[in-house]
Design an enzyme around this catalytic site. Structure first.
Site, PDB file in Angstrom:
ATOM      1  N   HIS A 124       0.854  -1.157  -0.053  1.00 51.99           N
ATOM      2  CA  HIS A 124       0.102  -0.143  -0.073  1.00 51.99           C
ATOM      3  C   HIS A 124       0.869   1.254   0.024  1.00 51.99           C
ATOM      4  O   HIS A 124       0.280   2.371  -0.271  1.00 51.99           O
ATOM      5  CB  HIS A 124      -0.965   0.027   1.090  1.00 51.99           C
ATOM      6  CG  HIS A 124      -0.546   0.189   2.270  1.00 51.99           C
ATOM      7  ND1 HIS A 124      -0.004  -1.050   3.387  1.00 51.99           N
ATOM      8  CD2 HIS A 124      -0.027   1.270   3.081  1.00 51.99           C
ATOM      9  CE1 HIS A 124       0.358  -0.475   4.561  1.00 51.99           C
ATOM     10  NE2 HIS A 124       0.335   0.849   4.454  1.00 51.99           N
ATOM     11  N   ASP A 155       0.456  -7.464   1.267  1.00 56.60           N
ATOM     12  CA  ASP A 155       0.911  -6.288   1.478  1.00 56.60           C
ATOM     13  C   ASP A 155       2.435  -6.126   1.597  1.00 56.60           C
ATOM     14  O   ASP A 155       2.849  -5.607   2.656  1.00 56.60           O
ATOM     15  CB  ASP A 155       0.164  -5.755   2.707  1.00 56.60           C
ATOM     16  CG  ASP A 155       0.224  -4.142   2.858  1.00 56.60           C
ATOM     17  OD1 ASP A 155       0.604  -3.515   1.910  1.00 56.60           O
ATOM     18  OD2 ASP A 155      -0.149  -3.712   3.973  1.00 56.60           O
ATOM     19  N   SER A 237       4.698   4.340   9.868  1.00 59.23           N
ATOM     20  CA  SER A 237       5.282   3.191  10.353  1.00 59.23           C
ATOM     21  C   SER A 237       5.081   2.206   9.140  1.00 59.23           C
ATOM     22  O   SER A 237       5.566   1.132   9.369  1.00 59.23           O
ATOM     23  CB  SER A 237       4.965   2.845  11.699  1.00 59.23           C
ATOM     24  OG  SER A 237       3.505   2.454  11.791  1.00 59.23           O
TER      25      SER A 237
END
Length: 1025
Positions: A124, A155, A237
């Protein structure tokens, strides 16, 4: 449909926890100064729906500063070693693609191959579409990076950088050890704290077997397990390494909760490790799919689905620590699993191997692309064996898009198909702009047909669009992914003149860029032909002449391909009034037609559609005059008779207006008030604002419902136009206020007469705003009793004078004769007690004025200024920003122009957005060289090499100077110029500046659509059937 988006209705099962949130990719204006009320509001954080409220930021930031226990010496040594491998990623996703919007953000990654320069981060972050960015190491060395792999489902993504570019520190890599992840082990998450500094968060892994979290309608991982811990990571993060005490990366930070719970979700590194090895060896990363989503479900739930005791015993015996099995959740229609697997089937074996984990299932599918796998399932207690062909996951993940008619399209992705449980096919509108801007900017539209031709796939769509001429009106049918039951039908005008090129962009994983290719030249428009139409009849009016006015109304639609002058929308519509049927002259509000870089379509008698051109834009009085070709119209159009007497307060009149649905309404009413327009200025978004003109209000509720109409007397004479006035931006959101007020017709007559005679109106004006003051105020400010007495004699209905409230900044050496605070008594011998009496300024170069200043009455010769050059006639697109000379609304609100280079708008995902160059800024220097005007600016920026930094000195609207550095990107954001040119068919020509700064006429050969603004509030919808 009514122009509203369908209600959200996802077909996938909701998660137990609705507050799960991916740690947000943090956007901030780096080095940035932004004026209040920014034209293009920031997307501050990316989260639940890839867009989170700004107030979440403070909450998340607090999570970063939770007290952490003091680390042991062993942990301190480990962290020191890890830190040098962790990088801050600052990037742009340069356009909307698949589930990702265009955005600018920051995240984290870590080096996994120091020799070849590979960085692991989240998918993402890398995104599914065009990516442009760089990484910053711990010692603040910066190097460009580009994607070499983004997983279609999981991801994670891999970026590449040049290790030789890092000069001042040794580059080392973290070793990936997915086998070391265990429940109960202590871990550290090393990443960025909102992009500001390094954050080290401690935690303990509590689970290895949770399902992948769902994040709403954006990208979500699936068909994998996630780890769970209590690290409480937050903004910036994403992509952080999760390390154990030995300094090995055992997982990848990928998600978390945002409801205050200190819960984080980590992606296992098995599949990232496999992908990395393939890339290191120069092999393709094969990914297999049977287009079925599985979920892990505990044994008790599997028993309710039909798992037999025998199979449960066998599974528990072989996997004594397992408590879950894989259960089919979504089976995509027409996919490999369709008619083979059903929702609720419990997966037992694959190719004869007993299986309970996603990692092993992925292993088998990825190594079986192009072949079949044999699945053993339990369905309601019965054993089922099926052969399922394994497809190539990359082939159902779009890697190209086509841009045409101002919009962009690609094939529907597996991500979207899985989200809504539909077949993975069709044409998806990833950038719903230009001709294909439907009810809203909301993405999710699927094109079913164009011009009565079915478009089942992208190649067919391309072929259909190739053969549609410019400006042709075509029927488009489309559905929304949230409401596939409803087939929408609209008629659009296909734009191939502002967007002349039909361009294909294809992902290149070698260069990391998307390569552009022209597909077809625009076909010329078909010559228009004369059409016949008939008007409706208006019933129950006060007089037949009033009913005849229906023949004077036309529907005017205006589309702006580029955002200029701070105007907040790119499409508007309203009803115009024909004032000369023989010449095809129509008067319309400037809130509908704000400038002439636009397309105007005029619909007559709800039947005949003709093109319109701007003839005149009034600088102050909120109206524009457009012209159509009357020879194309075979209908009894009636030129409205404009009254030459000003309507007065209390007068009876008939209101005829068009409501928001475009339906005509009428009512007998009276004039309640005539007062000077006082629309608040907006320094955050200066845009055209009517000034120095009287506004009329009436006593009917219809007036608030109608943005277009007239006030008419019994003889059918139009006494006033009913217009929409664009107002200020709401301080509590991005909504723009609009006012509906009347404009008396006598103010139009001098201009209309000149245009009818073939003359171009040459107006003069006083460059200032006036506001009314009462006699009690005037007396205190020094107006004599004699003058106060004269006011009451001249105007028995409204005792007022006017004071200069704000001067408009004028270029050149224009003398400042009138000052703010001056009270105007007379102009050319006439007492000024009405705003309409200021109209004398439009036809005089010098006015004889009697004023009061500082309690002293004095006579002055007041020069007027020309209004000929007041409109914007040139604009530049540079690094995603739209720049032009400060327009009139800016000069109305500012006391000094710092530069003639004004930032009017910017594109999301662009360098301008990333580095914080905001609308309302003035650019004064480039690399230390002054840029007082657009010519010097162009000369400076065209000499800057691509992909290099340069310095910009700017000044905000609030007079605050600041300096930023920005990196030029010509590949996605080429430098272009729009210049007004009456010899061009569109009235404007375009010039592109190639890499060497050489000007070339026409569109650039590469680059993205200049999407420059999000619409706010209500807007025009396309013509719907």
């Amino acid at each position: 449909m009514n122009g509203t988006s369908p209600a959200t209705r996802s077909k996938r099962k909701l998660e137990i926890f609705s507050d799960e949130e991916r740690p947000q990719k943090q956007l901030r204006p780096i080095n940035g100064k932004i004026s209040p009320g920014d034209n293009t509001p920031e997307i501050h954080t990316i989260g639940r729906s890839l867009e989170a409220a700004e107030d979440d930021y403070d909450h998340d930031l607090a999570a970063f500063y939770q007290p952490q226990p003091a680390d042991t010496a062993e942990w301190q040594a480990t962290v020191e070693k890890v830190i040098s491998n962790v990088v801050s990623i600052r990037f742009c996703q340069t356009c909307a693609f698949d589930t990702d919007p265009a955005l600018t953000s920051e995240a984290t990654g870590f080096v996994v191959d120091a020799d070849q320069g590979y960085i692991l981060t989240n998918r993402h972050v890398v995104g599914s579409g065009p990516f442009w960015g760089y990484v910053v190491f711990d010692n603040h060395e910066e190097v460009d990076c580009f994607p070499v792999y983004r997983d279609p489902v999981h991801d994670f993504g891999i970026l590449r950088f040049d290790p030789k570019a890092i000069k001042y520190m040794p580059v080392s890599a973290l070793t990936l050890r997915p086998d070391l992840a265990k429940v109960g082990i202590e871990i550290r998450v090393v990443g960025n704290d909102a992009g500001e500094k390094l954050s080290i968060l401690s935690g303990v892994i509590s689970r290895l077997d949770r399902n992948a979290p769902e994040y709403g309608e954006g990208y979500s991982d699936f068909n994998t397990c996630y780890y769970q811990a209590n690290a409480a990571a937050s903004g910036g993060s994403s992509g952080s390494p999760v390390v154990n005490i030995d300094g090995f990366a055992i997982a990848l930070q990928a998600g978390g909760r945002s409801d205050g719970a200190s819960t984080d979700y980590f992606l296992p590194l098995d599949r990232p490790l496999r992908a990395l090895k393939c890339i290191q060896q120069g092999k393709p990363v094969e990914r297999g799919s049977i287009q079925c989503q599985f979920l892990m479900k505990p044994f008790d739930e599997c028993r309710r689905l039909g798992l037999t005791p025998q199979w449960e015993a066998a599974v528990r015996k072989q996997f004594p620590k397992e408590t879950n099995m894989l259960v089919a959740e979504i089976v995509l229609p027409e996919g490999p699993s369709h008619n083979n697997i059903e929702e609720g089937d419990v997966l037992l074996k694959v190719n004869g191997e007993l299986l309970t984990q996603f990692i092993r299932l992925d292993d088998i599918l990825d190594s079986s692309v192009g072949r079949s796998v044999r699945l053993t399932l339990q369905r309601g207690g019965e054993d089922i064996e099926v052969e399922v062909p394994v497809g190539d996951l990359h082939k159902i993940t779009p890697d190209r898009f086509v841009s045409v008619a101002g919009a962009s399209f690609h094939s529907l992705s597996y991500q979207q198909a899985r989200l809504y449980g539909i077949a993975c096919k069709g044409v998806f509108v990833c950038e719903s702009t230009g001709s294909f801007r439907f009810e809203s900017a909301d993405n999710g539209w699927m094109i079913q047909s164009v011009d009565q031709k079915k478009t089942p796939d992208l190649d067919t769509f391309i072929e259909v669009m190739k053969h549609i001429p410019d400006k042709k009106r075509v029927v488009v049918t489309y559905k929304h992914l949230r409401d596939l039951h409803t087939l929408n039908t609209s008629i659009i005008n296909v734009d191939r003149h502002w967007s002349t090129k039909m361009r294909l962009a294809v992902r290149n994983d070698t260069s990391g860029l998307w390569d552009f290719k022209d597909l077809a030249d625009a076909l010329p428009p078909i010559p228009p032909v004369r059409r016949k139409g008939a008007f409706i009849h208006l019933e129950n009016t006060s007089h037949p002449a009033v009913a005849d006015l229906v023949r004077s109304f036309v529907h005017v639609s205006c589309t702006m391909p580029v955002k200029l002058d701070g105007f907040p929308r790119n499409r508007k519509w309203g009803m115009g009034l024909v004032i000369d049927a023989e010449q095809g002259l129509v008067v319309i509000s400037r809130a509908i037609v704000p400038y002439d870089l636009c397309d105007i379509w005029i619909t007559i008698a709800d039947s005949i559609v003709v093109e319109g051109k701007v003839v005149f834009l009034h600088p102050l009085q909120n109206y524009a005059i457009v012209k159509y070709d009357p020879s194309l119209v075979d209908a009894p159009v009636l030129g409205a008779k404009l009254g030459n007497e000003t309507i007065t307060q209390g007068a009876s009149t008939t209101f005829i207006g068009y409501n928001r649905s475009g339906r005509i309404v009428h009512a007998a009413t009276t004039v309640t008030e005539m007062t000077a327009v006082a629309i608040p200025a907006n320094s955050g978004a200066p845009r055209y604002r009517a000034t120095n003109v009287d506004a009329i209000t009436v006593d009917t509720s219809l007036s608030g419902q109608c943005g277009s109409g007239v006030l008419v007397d019994k003889s059918g004479t139009v006494q006033a136009l009913w217009l929409t006035y664009l107002g200020e931006r709401s301080p509590h959101g991005s909504r723009d206020e609009e006012y509906h007020l009347g404009l008396a017709t006598p103010t139009l007559l001098p201009v209309v007469a000149q245009i009818r005679n073939g003359q171009v109106p040459k107006l003069r004006m006083l460059s200032m705003e006036f506001r009314s003051i009462h006699m009690s105020q005037a007396r205190v400010m020094g107006v004599s009793e004699e003058m106060i007495s004269r006011v009451s004699e001249v105007n028995k209905y409204n005792h007022q004078l006017f004071m200069v409230s704000k001067r408009t900044f004028e270029r050149g050496d224009q003398p400042q004769v009138l000052l703010e605070g001056d009270i105007i008594l007379t102009l050319n011998g006439n007492m000024i007690t009405k705003v309409s009496q200021f109209d004398v300024m439009y036809s005089h170069e010098v006015l004889d004025a009697v004023i009061v200043r500082d309690c002293q009455q004095m006579e002055l010769q007041v020069p007027t200024v020309s209004a000929d050059d007041i409109e914007t006639d040139r604009a530049i697109s540079f690094c995603g920003a739209i720049l032009h000379a400060p327009h009139h609304a800016v000069r109305q609100q500012i006391s000094k122009l710092h530069s003639e280079v004004y930032v009017s708008a910017r594109t999301r995902g662009s360098p301008a957005y990333q580095y914080g160059l905001a609308p309302t800024n003035f650019i004064t220097h480039i690399n230390g060289k002054p840029t007082p005007d657009l010519n010097t600016f162009l000369d400076a920026v065209t000499k800057i090499p691509d992909n290099t930094y340069f310095r910009i000195k700017a000044i905000t609207f609030d007079n605050v100077p600041w300096v930023i550095t920005m990196k030029k990107n010509e590949h996605y954001f080429p430098t272009m110029e729009w210049i007004k040119d009456s010899s061009e068919t569109c009235g404007w020509k375009r010039i592109t500046y190639e890499g060497d700064g050489k000007p070339v006429e026409g569109e650039p050969t590469e680059g993205l659509l200049p999407v420059t603004a999000e619409d706010n509030g209500e807007m025009d919808v396309l013509e719907e059937v």
